[in-house]
Write a protein that holds these residues in place. Structure first.
Motif, PDB file in Angstrom:
ATOM      1  N   HIS A  63       0.850  -1.342  -0.165  1.00 39.74           N
ATOM      2  CA  HIS A  63      -0.061   0.159  -0.150  1.00 39.74           C
ATOM      3  C   HIS A  63       0.750   1.615  -0.076  1.00 39.74           C
ATOM      4  O   HIS A  63       0.362   2.101  -1.128  1.00 39.74           O
ATOM      5  N   THR A  64       2.051   0.679   0.227  1.00 38.17           N
ATOM      6  CA  THR A  64       3.045   2.788   0.625  1.00 38.17           C
ATOM      7  C   THR A  64       3.587   2.089  -1.061  1.00 38.17           C
ATOM      8  O   THR A  64       3.542   3.894  -1.475  1.00 38.17           O
ATOM      9  N   LYS A  65       3.178   1.814  -2.007  1.00 39.97           N
ATOM     10  CA  LYS A  65       4.019   1.850  -3.517  1.00 39.97           C
ATOM     11  C   LYS A  65       3.381   2.337  -4.222  1.00 39.97           C
ATOM     12  O   LYS A  65       3.299   2.952  -4.284  1.00 39.97           O
ATOM     13  N   PHE A  66       1.454   2.017  -3.837  1.00 42.06           N
ATOM     14  CA  PHE A  66       0.641   2.292  -4.765  1.00 42.06           C
ATOM     15  C   PHE A  66       0.251   3.661  -4.252  1.00 42.06           C
ATOM     16  O   PHE A  66       0.054   4.299  -4.654  1.00 42.06           O
ATOM     17  N   ASP A  67       0.605   4.095  -2.991  1.00 42.64           N
ATOM     18  CA  ASP A  67      -0.071   5.237  -3.143  1.00 42.64           C
ATOM     19  C   ASP A  67       0.974   6.118  -3.045  1.00 42.64           C
ATOM     20  O   ASP A  67       0.440   7.246  -3.847  1.00 42.64           O
ATOM     21  N   VAL A  68       2.510   5.898  -3.135  1.00 44.19           N
ATOM     22  CA  VAL A  68       3.573   6.491  -4.264  1.00 44.19           C
ATOM     23  C   VAL A  68       2.870   7.326  -5.472  1.00 44.19           C
ATOM     24  O   VAL A  68       2.787   8.476  -5.956  1.00 44.19           O
ATOM     25  N   GLN A  69       2.017   5.984  -5.883  1.00 47.17           N
ATOM     26  CA  GLN A  69       1.582   5.894  -7.498  1.00 47.17           C
ATOM     27  C   GLN A  69       0.728   7.259  -7.688  1.00 47.17           C
ATOM     28  O   GLN A  69       0.191   7.835  -8.324  1.00 47.17           O
ATOM     29  N   VAL A  70      -0.112   6.540  -6.672  1.00 46.40           N
ATOM     30  CA  VAL A  70      -1.791   7.437  -6.483  1.00 46.40           C
ATOM     31  C   VAL A  70      -1.383   9.187  -6.164  1.00 46.40           C
ATOM     32  O   VAL A  70      -1.737   9.721  -6.736  1.00 46.40           O
TER      33      VAL A  70
END
Length: 164
Positions: A63-70
Motif C-alpha cells: 500500500h505504501t508503494k501503490f500510494d506513491v503512485q496514486v
C-alpha cells in the motif's frame, strides 16, 4: 511582445484538473491506502499471530508503494488528495487500538481488512471498467491483482478470519 505575454498568461498546454469519478477514485483509494498502512502498522506491533504479522508486513509494503503512485498520478492531474483517512476509517482504527492485548485483536483486524479490501476492489473494478482518464484507469487495472491477493490473504487463503 503581445504574443509572448499572451502565451505566458494562457499557455496552450495547460490542462484543467481532472474532476468527477476519476478524481473521486484517486481520493478514495488514497484514503484507503492511508488506512491500510496505519492499521497494518498497528498490527505489526500488536498482533500475537505470525500470520497476521506477515500479512501486515505485505500490506504496509504494497500500500505504501501503490500510494506513491496514486499521489504522483493525482498531482499530475491537478487533483488535491485528502491528507487524512475518513472519519469512519479513523473510528475503526480507534476501535482496533482499544483491542491491544486482547484475544479478539487478530480476528477484528482480519475482518476489517476483509471488508476494506472488498470495498477497494469494488472501487478498482468500477474505475477499471468505466474510468474516463486512461492513466487512472490503467493504474486501477494494474493494482487489481495485488488487492485481490490481499483479500485472499485475509479471507481464508493465508490467515483465517474466524467467519462462518
Amino acid at each position: 511582445m503581445a504574443l509572448a505575454v499572451a502565451g505566458l498568461t494562457a499557455p496552450a498546454t495547460a490542462a484543467a484538473p481532472v474532476a468527477g469519478p476519476d478524481a473521486t477514485f484517486l481520493k478514495m483509494i488514497h484514503q484507503g491506502n492511508l488506512d491500510e498502512i496505519a492499521a497494518s502498522m498497528d498490527a505489526q506491533k500488536h498482533t500475537t499471530s505470525a500470520c497476521v504479522k506477515q500479512v501486515a508486513d505485505m500490506f504496509v509494503r504494497d500500500h505504501t508503494k501503490f500510494d506513491v503512485q496514486v499521489v504522483a498520478l493525482a498531482h499530475s492531474k491537478g487533483i488535491i488528495l485528502p491528507s487524512t483517512t475518513s472519519a469512519a476509517q479513523q473510528k475503526q482504527l480507534t476501535m482496533l487500538k482499544s483491542l491491544h492485548g486482547k484475544r479478539d485483536y487478530d480476528r477484528v483486524w482480519l475482518q476489517g481488512q476483509d471488508t476494506s479490501h472488498r470495498q477497494a476492489l469494488a472501487l478498482i473494478d468500477k474505475e477499471a471498467s468505466s474510468g474516463k482518464v486512461a492513466k487512472i484507469r490503467a493504474a486501477a487495472q494494474a493494482v487489481r491483482p495485488t488487492v485481490a491477493k490481499h483479500l485472499e490473504a485475509v479471507s481464508g487463503g493465508t490467515c483465517h478470519t474466524g467467519k462462518g
